[in-house]
Design a protein around this motif. Structure first.
Motif, mmCIF file in Angstrom:
data_model
loop_
_atom_site.group_PDB
_atom_site.id
_atom_site.type_symbol
_atom_site.label_atom_id
_atom_site.label_comp_id
_atom_site.label_asym_id
_atom_site.label_seq_id
_atom_site.Cartn_x
_atom_site.Cartn_y
_atom_site.Cartn_z
ATOM 1 N N LEU A 105 -1.308 -1.243 5.785
ATOM 2 C CA LEU A 105 -3.096 -1.386 5.565
ATOM 3 C C LEU A 105 -3.828 -0.919 6.999
ATOM 4 C CD1 LEU A 105 -2.630 -4.412 3.248
ATOM 5 C CD2 LEU A 105 -3.016 -2.265 2.800
ATOM 6 N N SER A 156 -0.246 -0.993 -4.657
ATOM 7 C CA SER A 156 -1.821 -1.064 -4.054
ATOM 8 C C SER A 156 -2.781 -1.344 -5.286
ATOM 9 C CB SER A 156 -1.844 1.061 -4.410
ATOM 10 O OG SER A 156 -3.087 1.353 -4.495
ATOM 11 N N SER A 168 1.175 -1.313 0.063
ATOM 12 C CA SER A 168 -0.500 0.043 -0.164
ATOM 13 C C SER A 168 0.984 0.838 -0.075
ATOM 14 C CB SER A 168 -1.397 0.189 1.022
ATOM 15 O OG SER A 168 -1.218 1.111 2.647
#
Length: 335
Positions: free
Chosen positions: A75, A37, A11
């Protein structure tokens, strides 16, 4: 194995972009080779910004890359356990943001995945690697403060945006998960022990349902206490006081010290209430995220054990679980 650990980032989270990715890139033992992502454009933009060779449009694609040794998982809280388990099962070592899970049972599932994979996993409490915290523990152990009986911790900030993940109750938002966990982890670090029982008081935002204010008491063996307050809707401040029978120690900026400025501990022998017995120890600028990454990477390269393995993370979650139980029972809860 390669001389550097090849890292992938799960991410484009703010903490990764602002703190962890630069720290990993600057470490002697680390090389950031990929970022993922669910938005491929965001992955591409982050890769370009940080000079990362590979960008993936899914977490699964990154985990399938055989050239990645370890992943950093920043995350949202509800994805910590699921993606950490996926990463371990894919043969990757994992450094996971705090809290490592939403409860101790999820954390135990991570431990089971670690046993299956033979890889290492740790919860990213970076403060334990900062010289100011290591020195504080050294002073406590030296007996300079006498019998240390109490730690007071305060950690707050002000955030009322309902779209921010920290304000979303169904994905693990709220003050205890976000910053109260530091109070628990650092008290365990300083005392070198785990609490036996806890009690908490909570105030929840009426619209967002997150705990915007949480205070707690944790009773450790031998009559030692942690008292803490954490909040998401108060003026930003943080302080830690460690108090013994012969002195006290204050960590002035315990959790988010700037990496370009020195940090300070104040040690007071308590001869009076106006600070005549105060001494200050100053530490040069230090990047606690880089130190954490170096220790984790060295353990991978050398096959050595971690001071804070996944069992430590499970215990921290057990304490948080008990605090949440006490919100309902309005009573002391055992760990």
């Amino acid at each position: 194995m390669a001389k550097k650990v090849r890292w992938g980032i799960l991410s484009t989270a703010k903490i990764g972009r602002e703190q962890v990715i630069p720290a990993l890139k600057n470490g002697d033992l680390m090389d950031v080779v990929a970022i993922a992502s669910r938005d491929g454009n965001r992955a591409q933009d982050a890769a370009a910004e940080f000079g990362i060779p590979k960008a993936y449009a899914s977490y699964e694609a990154l985990l399938a890359d055989p050239e990645i040794d370890a992943v950093y998982n920043p995350l949202p809280n509800h994805l910590h356990a699921p993606l950490t388990i996926k990463a371990l099962d894919a043969g990757k070592h994992v450094l996971c943001e705090k809290p490592i899970a939403l409860n101790a049972e999820e954390a135990k599932q991570i431990e089971a995945a670690q046993r299956r994979s033979g890889k290492i996993v740790a919860e990213a409490f970076m403060v334990r690697f900062h010289p100011q915290w290591q020195r504080a523990r050294e002073i406590v152990r030296s007996g300079r403060l006498g019998d240390v009986r109490v730690i007071h911790t305060f950690f707050s900030y002000h955030l009322v945006d309902p779209d921010n993940i920290r304000n979303q109750a169904d994905i693990g938002g709220g003050s205890l998960y976000d910053v109260g966990c530091y109070a628990v982890a650092t008290a365990r670090f300083i005392f070198g022990a785990d609490p036996e029982r806890v009690i908490g008081a909570f105030d929840r935002d009426p619209a967002m349902r997150t705990d915007r204010l949480a205070s707690g008491l944790a009773e450790f063996p031998s009559g030692r206490h942690l008292a803490f307050t954490c909040a998401t809707q108060l003026v930003p401040t943080q302080r830690v006081q460690i108090v013994g029978t012969k002195g006290r120690l204050e960590i002035q900026l315990p959790f988010n010290p700037r990496r370009d400025q020195p940090t300070r501990l104040v040690i007071d022998d308590g001869r009076d209430l106006i600070g005549s017995g105060e001494e200050t120890e100053e530490f040069p600028p230090s990047n606690q995220y880089q130190r954490q990454g170096d220790v984790f990477s060295r353990a991978i390269l050398e096959g050595s054990s971690l001071e804070f393995p996944v069992a430590d993370a499970i215990m921290n979650m057990r304490v948080l679980d008990a605090l949440f139980r006490s919100e309902t029972s309005r009573a002391w809860e055992t760990i």
